[in-house]
Design a protein around this motif. Structure first.
Motif, PDB file in Angstrom:
ATOM      1  N   SER A  56      -0.032  11.511 -26.806  1.00 56.64           N
ATOM      2  CA  SER A  56       0.721  12.434 -26.060  1.00 56.64           C
ATOM      3  C   SER A  56       1.320  13.481 -27.159  1.00 56.64           C
ATOM      4  N   ALA A  57       1.480  13.169 -28.470  1.00 54.00           N
ATOM      5  CA  ALA A  57       1.727  14.026 -29.607  1.00 54.00           C
ATOM      6  C   ALA A  57       0.556  15.016 -29.946  1.00 54.00           C
ATOM      7  N   VAL A  58      -0.528  14.148 -30.002  1.00 52.47           N
ATOM      8  CA  VAL A  58      -1.715  15.029 -30.303  1.00 52.47           C
ATOM      9  C   VAL A  58      -1.868  16.260 -29.246  1.00 52.47           C
ATOM     10  N   SER A  60       9.587  20.470 -25.436  1.00 52.13           N
ATOM     11  CA  SER A  60       9.615  20.541 -26.728  1.00 52.13           C
ATOM     12  C   SER A  60       9.098  19.195 -27.263  1.00 52.13           C
ATOM     13  N   LEU A  61       8.688  19.096 -28.414  1.00 44.37           N
ATOM     14  CA  LEU A  61       7.967  17.762 -28.971  1.00 44.37           C
ATOM     15  C   LEU A  61       8.689  16.761 -29.101  1.00 44.37           C
ATOM     16  N   PRO A  62       9.881  16.799 -29.593  1.00 45.31           N
ATOM     17  CA  PRO A  62      10.984  15.662 -29.499  1.00 45.31           C
ATOM     18  C   PRO A  62      11.258  14.975 -28.040  1.00 45.31           C
ATOM     19  N   ARG A  63      11.473  15.755 -27.213  1.00 43.21           N
ATOM     20  CA  ARG A  63      11.640  15.361 -25.770  1.00 43.21           C
ATOM     21  C   ARG A  63      10.389  14.776 -25.176  1.00 43.21           C
ATOM     22  N   VAL A  64       9.015  15.335 -25.433  1.00 42.98           N
ATOM     23  CA  VAL A  64       8.005  14.719 -24.953  1.00 42.98           C
ATOM     24  C   VAL A  64       7.630  13.391 -25.446  1.00 42.98           C
ATOM     25  N   LEU A  65       8.162  12.988 -27.061  1.00 46.70           N
ATOM     26  CA  LEU A  65       7.949  11.856 -27.583  1.00 46.70           C
ATOM     27  C   LEU A  65       8.801  11.037 -27.156  1.00 46.70           C
ATOM     28  N   ILE A  66      10.118  11.322 -26.782  1.00 43.94           N
ATOM     29  CA  ILE A  66      11.303  10.329 -26.254  1.00 43.94           C
ATOM     30  C   ILE A  66      10.715   9.719 -25.034  1.00 43.94           C
ATOM     31  N   PHE A  67      10.288  10.780 -24.067  1.00 43.40           N
ATOM     32  CA  PHE A  67       9.819  10.430 -22.674  1.00 43.40           C
ATOM     33  C   PHE A  67       8.497   9.566 -22.845  1.00 43.40           C
ATOM     34  N   THR A  68       7.936   9.772 -23.614  1.00 45.55           N
ATOM     35  CA  THR A  68       6.560   9.029 -23.894  1.00 45.55           C
ATOM     36  C   THR A  68       7.039   7.621 -24.083  1.00 45.55           C
ATOM     37  N   SER A  69       7.988   7.474 -25.384  1.00 46.11           N
ATOM     38  CA  SER A  69       8.244   6.348 -25.775  1.00 46.11           C
ATOM     39  C   SER A  69       8.889   5.260 -24.799  1.00 46.11           C
ATOM     40  N   VAL A  70       9.812   5.879 -23.918  1.00 48.60           N
ATOM     41  CA  VAL A  70      10.193   5.259 -22.700  1.00 48.60           C
ATOM     42  C   VAL A  70       9.286   4.701 -21.960  1.00 48.60           C
ATOM     43  N   ILE A  71       8.074   5.366 -21.529  1.00 53.97           N
ATOM     44  CA  ILE A  71       7.056   4.959 -20.816  1.00 53.97           C
ATOM     45  C   ILE A  71       6.408   3.875 -21.365  1.00 53.97           C
ATOM     46  N   ALA A  72       6.277   4.013 -22.605  1.00 51.69           N
ATOM     47  CA  ALA A  72       5.475   3.077 -23.294  1.00 51.69           C
ATOM     48  C   ALA A  72       6.260   1.650 -23.434  1.00 51.69           C
ATOM     49  N   VAL A  73       7.496   1.564 -23.461  1.00 49.55           N
ATOM     50  CA  VAL A  73       8.444   0.473 -23.495  1.00 49.55           C
ATOM     51  C   VAL A  73       8.193  -0.301 -22.193  1.00 49.55           C
ATOM     52  N   ILE A  74       8.451   0.630 -21.202  1.00 51.88           N
ATOM     53  CA  ILE A  74       8.437  -0.095 -19.657  1.00 51.88           C
ATOM     54  C   ILE A  74       7.086  -0.611 -19.325  1.00 51.88           C
ATOM     55  N   ASP A  75       5.800   0.076 -19.797  1.00 54.37           N
ATOM     56  CA  ASP A  75       4.586  -0.492 -19.636  1.00 54.37           C
ATOM     57  C   ASP A  75       4.431  -1.911 -20.594  1.00 54.37           C
TER      58      ASP A  75
END
Length: 200
Positions: A113-115, A152-167
């Motif tokens: 997601s970051a890339v 923004s990048l920080p918001r995208v990374l936070i959202f992706t991290s939450v999705i990854a933890v749920i997964d």
């Protein structure tokens, strides 16, 4: 009753010689008797420290008794196969493996997601799309919706991290539940059969 036959002659030869109908023993030193054998005894045809008569040391009929290799022998290796059956899956081991795999998949998701965000930002996608959305939603009092500040990048990374933890949680729970269900079904049908073969 009196014996009237008189004195009988004494056969002294019977005391030291063979009885009538028997052959006289061959002259020479007496030794243990060895029965005849069809094959030569190991160790050069000797038995009891003496060589049997009529047998040459390691020869049979003037030819050397050696075993020759077979010329038509099969030299190509044969691939061995084994048929196995997975009768039971340990839920604890399944949970550990699925947990580690889901963590690795979550990390890959965050990095990807970051890339992807960096590539899209370098191409100017957010600026172009954000300007179009701002013009469409703008008014005299406000400039409209700002897409760049929202994505923004920080918001995208936070959202992706939450999705990854749920997964991670869901994947671990579903894999463990799947192990229990597999054990129950394997008790009825016997499990999954596998055929394994050696690598040539």
């Amino acid at each position: 009753m009196t014996d009237t036959r008189g004195p009988q002659p004494q056969y002294e030869g019977y005391a030291t010689g063979p009885l009538p109908g028997e052959r006289e023993p061959a002259p020479g030193p007496s030794g243990p008797y060895h029965p005849p054998q069809a094959y030569q005894a190991p160790g050069g045809g000797t038995q009891g420290g003496q060589q049997r008569p009529g047998q040459g040391g390691g020869t049979l009929g003037g030819a050397q008794a050696t075993r020759k290799p077979r010329t038509g022998a099969r030299t190509t290796p044969r691939t061995r196969k084994a048929r196995l059956r997975v009768a039971k899956a340990d839920p604890w081991s399944v949970m550990k493996v699925s947990f580690l795999l889901s963590i690795a998949l979550g990390i890959c998701t965050v990095v990807a997601s970051a890339v992807l965000w960096m590539v899209m930002d370098a191409m100017g996608v957010f600026e172009t799309v954000g300007g179009t959305i701002s013009e469409a939603t703008g008014s005299n009092e406000s400039n409209g919706f700002d897409l760049q500040s929202f994505l923004s990048l920080p918001r995208v990374l936070i959202f992706t991290s939450v999705i990854a933890v749920i997964d991670v949680v869901l994947a671990t729970a579903l894999a463990t539940l799947g192990a229990f269900i597999y054990n129950l079904s394997a008790g009825f049908v016997g499990g999954v059969e596998l055929t394994l073969a050696e690598d040539e």
